[in-house]
Enzyme design. Structure first.
Site, mmCIF file in Angstrom:
data_model
loop_
_atom_site.group_PDB
_atom_site.id
_atom_site.type_symbol
_atom_site.label_atom_id
_atom_site.label_comp_id
_atom_site.label_asym_id
_atom_site.label_seq_id
_atom_site.Cartn_x
_atom_site.Cartn_y
_atom_site.Cartn_z
ATOM 1 C CG HIS A 67 14.868 91.327 -7.819
ATOM 2 N ND1 HIS A 67 13.676 91.752 -8.373
ATOM 3 C CD2 HIS A 67 15.096 90.095 -8.347
ATOM 4 C CE1 HIS A 67 13.213 90.829 -9.194
ATOM 5 N NE2 HIS A 67 14.053 89.803 -9.198
ATOM 6 C CB SER A 68 20.935 94.864 -6.271
ATOM 7 O OG SER A 68 21.809 95.534 -5.385
ATOM 8 C CG ASN A 69 16.896 96.338 -1.556
ATOM 9 O OD1 ASN A 69 15.946 96.661 -2.267
ATOM 10 N ND2 ASN A 69 16.831 95.343 -0.690
ATOM 11 C CG LEU A 71 23.741 97.141 -7.958
ATOM 12 C CD1 LEU A 71 23.614 96.261 -9.199
ATOM 13 C CD2 LEU A 71 25.056 97.913 -7.986
#
Length: 304
Positions: A67-69, A71
């Site tokens: 869920h990386s903001n 990336l």
């Protein structure tokens, strides 16, 4: 237009909330700089991109979760500005809304499992990846390190340039969520002791954020625990607070960082940590794409 021609400017907006109890709050709306390359993530990337260009790299390789903001913003920037991106992801392959976007943006993904991801701080971690992608510039998780912090220092200039627009002559401090502590460190460096910076920890103490910040800055800040039981731990009180805040003043929050940080500020004000008349800058660090994982919250973020 290339990435070095794009200089986003975040608006500074006062907000009125009943629980402020005489404390004045202005929000630096990093979530409004762009629909996809949103929040503090772009500012943390700018110096890393400059280092990559100086080294002759054709793109960026970095790390994050499903869920990386970080990336998400990196992949969107790569697609828009035409540079290659590779993501090294925690855990095993899964199709979260964020991961579907990474694929749509053209990011090459590698799933490291959990043990492999825990090894990211090992001295020899990057060696095999440099061999596989010799033309890509490696960037730490979350765009961290000194380069990431220096990219965030410009936020102090942006706030000071807008103070007169909201009728303020000065302010008394900063408040923001801390995931890696990079943005906090950048603000501390730029402030050089002029104003304190308060970081609401969105992760448990054992994630090493205090040590990461201490490696960059020694004074001028304070970290407060706000993770509410762990990273990505969400509870009904937090979700209700996010919903109430948006209805009260139109400010959209997400439950992993900005929601926890603002709720922690509310608790500190109720505990009389800040007196009536205190003026604080709350940094909205973006990440609204993460709201898609919580059905009770509207997405607040366009799909690809």
């Amino acid at each position: 237009m290339g990435p070095f021609d794009w200089l986003p400017y975040a608006p500074l907006e006062p907000v009125q909330l009943d629980w402020l109890d005489g404390v004045e709050l202005a929000v630096l709306r990093l979530d409004r700089i762009d629909p996809l390359i949103s929040g503090n993530k772009w500012f943390k990337l700018t110096e890393h991109l400059a280092q990559g260009r100086a080294a002759g790299a054709s793109g960026i390789i970095s790390l994050g979760g499903a869920h990386s903001n970080h990336l998400h913003a990196l992949a969107a920037a790569g697609k828009r500005f035409g540079f290659a991106t590779v993501g090294l992801l925690r855990g095993h392959a899964q199709d979260t809304p964020s991961v579907l976007d990474l694929n749509a943006f053209g990011m090459q993904l590698h799933w490291l499992g959990y043990g492999g991801y825990r090894a990211r701080h090992a001295p020899d971690f990057w060696g095999p990846w440099r061999e596989q992608y010799p033309h890509l510039h490696p960037v730490p998780e979350g765009g961290g390190g000194l380069a990431g912090a220096l990219g965030c220092a410009v936020l102090v200039e942006q706030v000071r340039a807008q103070l007169s627009d909201i009728g303020w002559a000065d302010y008394d401090g900063w408040w923001l969520a801390a995931g890696t502590g990079t943005t906090l460190a950048g603000l501390v460096l730029a402030e050089a002791g002029a104003h304190p910076v308060y970081g609401a920890l969105a992760v448990p103490d054992d994630h090493g954020v205090a040590q990461q910040v201490q490696a960059l800055v020694q004074h001028g800040y304070q970290l407060l625990q706000a993770s509410r039981g762990g990273f990505a731990k969400v509870d009904p009180e937090l979700l209700a607070f996010i919903d109430a805040t948006e209805h009260a003043c139109g400010l959209p929050l997400e439950p992993l960082y900005t929601g926890k940080a603002l709720l922690a500020l509310k608790q500190q004000i109720e505990a009389r940590r800040f007196v009536c008349g205190t003026r604080l800058i709350f940094v909205h660090t973006g990440g609204l794409q993460g709201r898609r994982g919580f059905p009770s919250l509207s997405s607040g973020h366009p799909r690809v």
